[in-house]
Write an enzyme that holds these catalytic residues in place. Structure first.
Site, PDB file in Angstrom:
ATOM      1  N   ASP A  32       0.876  -1.163   0.000  1.00 15.73           N
ATOM      2  CA  ASP A  32       0.000   0.000   0.000  1.00 15.73           C
ATOM      3  C   ASP A  32       0.921   1.222   0.000  1.00 15.73           C
ATOM      4  OD1 ASP A  32      -2.260   1.620   0.269  1.00 15.73           O
ATOM      5  OD2 ASP A  32      -2.164   1.564   2.457  1.00 15.73           O
ATOM      6  N   ASP A  34      -0.158   4.912   1.327  1.00 17.95           N
ATOM      7  CA  ASP A  34      -0.371   5.783   2.487  1.00 17.95           C
ATOM      8  C   ASP A  34      -0.162   5.030   3.797  1.00 17.95           C
ATOM      9  OD1 ASP A  34      -1.272   8.203   1.032  1.00 17.95           O
ATOM     10  OD2 ASP A  34      -2.894   6.869   0.398  1.00 17.95           O
TER      11      ASP A  34
END
Length: 540
Positions: A32, A34
């Site tokens: 991922d 963020d």
């Protein structure tokens, strides 16, 4: 991955294990962005989001005085449930037992909790909203500050309601309605407002640049692993963040805006957790122009190709593009539901949860060790006092001077009350070490809902994804068997103690079926009576 002394394993860069993960079998590493590759600076980033949310909320017609509210860095902790009926923040365990309850900043007493939630117990229904991710921390703070503002105004005016607040004379707002408006304000900030533009314009103030991120990805690629990125952020924001993180040359052709060449596949606007199930419409993104070209139509939903950038799509398309075989993927993210739970349930991928607060939790645990030992001692006193009280009560029924015996029991009861009061004070002291709402993983001596999710779905977890650099790529993460409470209790029993065992061989031998018992039973079992007619049960 590196034998250099700079990367020797330390306690705070340790990866913790819930279930075994053999890195030798991991051929694909998914990330991922963020709070995983891009680490936001706490609490300044959260304060910025909090203020943007307040501005958005006021623009919806709410009092301008809300703009004066401030961010309390000691209040929020993720993993809380929000009850949209009563407007309360609930800290619970995995079964719904309530540890803490707050209305705004105001903590509810046990009696008040009991009035709202009989048995201090709640089930998860549609009226509950979970603050699970780091993005939820400023959102939680925004909710708490707004609710507290209106609740305090009502208290000063002598008005109160269990299910809402008064905005003005004759204007009442249900907590469920207030919740919907606050959620809309947050969505405006994330999706329609200028918040992301603001972050990119002031990127060095809000994004932490970690030189180990490019090193980790480069090491994985050098060792023959495939890496891919799946983020809910759109291409423009993703490109801005990743360009900043990779502004130092990695190789001759990978630097800054060419960061995507380090990945075998990039997926933006993935809309996880939907990505891990039915997916969304697929677009191919031109990194040079940002143009989105539709990859779906009458012929189907589209096909991904390796070494490309996409928007949307599904996990099945990703696996086909990278030729994923079996359970050879380790996915790394911060979202317990969107990243970890869904890819494990729907694809069986191995999971690595990033918990940035882990450093704080570890530091607080070390500070609390003397208190925790004291709690264990107090618990031991409680157990022995209960046993002593029971023993004295039994003696009272037999002894001639029962009055003296019961006086001793009364004194023991008074002592136990003092111990319990001391226990409450120590438990609260432990909680306050972490913050106003206690720890992320525990409340007092009990595990939180968040802790149960981490144990249930994260195979491994750590403070940062770069903690992988402290381990070779053929490392096998093992988890020691977790002892049950009765096994741990054996540590307090001296080795020479004789422990009663009603199931040892001697007891089993004495309680075997006798020949007479067998003979009677065979009269009821004609199908095997002939076969067992010569059996002597006493000799078996």
């Amino acid at each position: 991955m590196n034998s250099d002394s700079r990367y020797l394993n330390t306690f705070q860069s340790k990866i913790f294990v819930n279930r075994p993960v053999n890195l030798r079998k991991i051929k694909y590493y998914g990330f991922d962005m963020d709070y995983t590759l891009a680490l936001y600076k706490w609490p300044v980033y959260h304060e910025a989001l909090f203020l943007h949310a307040l501005d958005s909320f006021v623009s919806m017609g709410y009092p301008k005085e809300l703009g004066a509210l401030t961010y309390d860095i000691d209040f929020p902790v993720r993993g809380l449930w929000f009850d949209t009926l009563y407007g309360c923040f609930l800290k619970v365990d995995s079964f719904g037992n309530i540890f803490m309850c707050a209305l705004g900043y105001q903590m509810k007493s046990k009696r008040e909790i009991e009035e709202l939630y009989p048995g201090r117990f709640v089930t998860f229904t549609d009226r509950m909203y979970i603050f699970n991710t780091p993005f939820h921390i400023p959102e939680l703070m925004f909710f708490a500050a707004v609710i507290n503002y209106f609740v305090e105004k009502d208290q000063l005016s002598g008005r109160s309601s269990k299910t809402g607040v008064f905005l003005a004379e004759g204007s009442f707002k249900q907590f469920s309605e207030l919740f919907a408006d606050m959620r809309e304000a947050i969505e405006i900030v994330h999706m329609k407002g200028r918040f992301k533009e603001y972050i990119l314009e002031h990127i060095s103030e809000y994004i932490e640049k970690d030189e180990k991120i490019p090193l980790l990805l480069q090491t994985l690629k050098t060792e023959g692993r495939k890496v891919f990125l799946v983020t809910n952020s759109d291409w423009e924001y993703t490109n801005g963040i990743m360009t900043y993180l990779f502004d130092q040359p990695i190789s001759e052709d990978i630097k800054g805006s060419n960061w995507f060449k380090l990945f075998d596949l990039v997926v933006t606007s993935s809309r996880k957790p939907k990505f891990f199930k039915e997916g969304t419409e697929l677009y191919r993104v031109d990194p040079a122009t940002g143009e989105h070209v539709a990859m779906f139509g009458e012929s189907g939903s589209g096909v991904m190709q390796p070494n490309c950038v996409y928007s949307g799509g599904s996990v099945d398309q990703l696996e086909d593009a990278l030729d994923v075989q079996g359970r050879s993927v380790l996915y790394i993210g911060d979202h317990i539901f969107g990243d970890i739970l869904k890819c494990k349930k729907h694809k069986g991928w191995k999971t690595f949860l990033v918990v940035e607060e882990l450093d704080h939790q570890l530091a607080c645990w070390v500070k609390c060790k003397p208190l925790i030992r004291e709690l264990e001692r107090v618990d031991f006193i409680k157990v022995n006092n209960h046993r002593g009280h029971y023993s004295l009560a039994c003696q009272a029924s037999e002894a001639e001077d029962g009055e003296k015996t019961m006086n001793g029991g009364e004194a023991m009861t008074n002592g136990l009350s003092e111990v319990k009061m001391g226990l409450k004070e120590k438990l609260r002291a432990v909680d306050l070490t972490y913050g106003k709402l206690g720890g992320l993983f525990q409340s007092g001596s009990r595990e939180t809902f968040f802790a149960s999710q981490v144990k249930g779905y994260a195979d491994i977890y750590a403070t940062r994804c770069t903690d992988l650099l402290h381990y070779p790529l053929d490392f096998h993460f093992h988890t020691p068997r977790q002892r049950l409470p009765h096994e741990m209790a054996c540590e307090d029993i001296p080795e020479w103690t004789s422990v009663s065992d009603s199931f040892d061989r001697e007891h089993r031998q004495l309680n075997k079926m006798t020949s007479a018992q067998a003979s009677v039973m065979m009269n009821h079992l004609p199908n095997i009576a002939a076969v067992n007619s010569d059996t002597d049960y006493q000799k078996l």
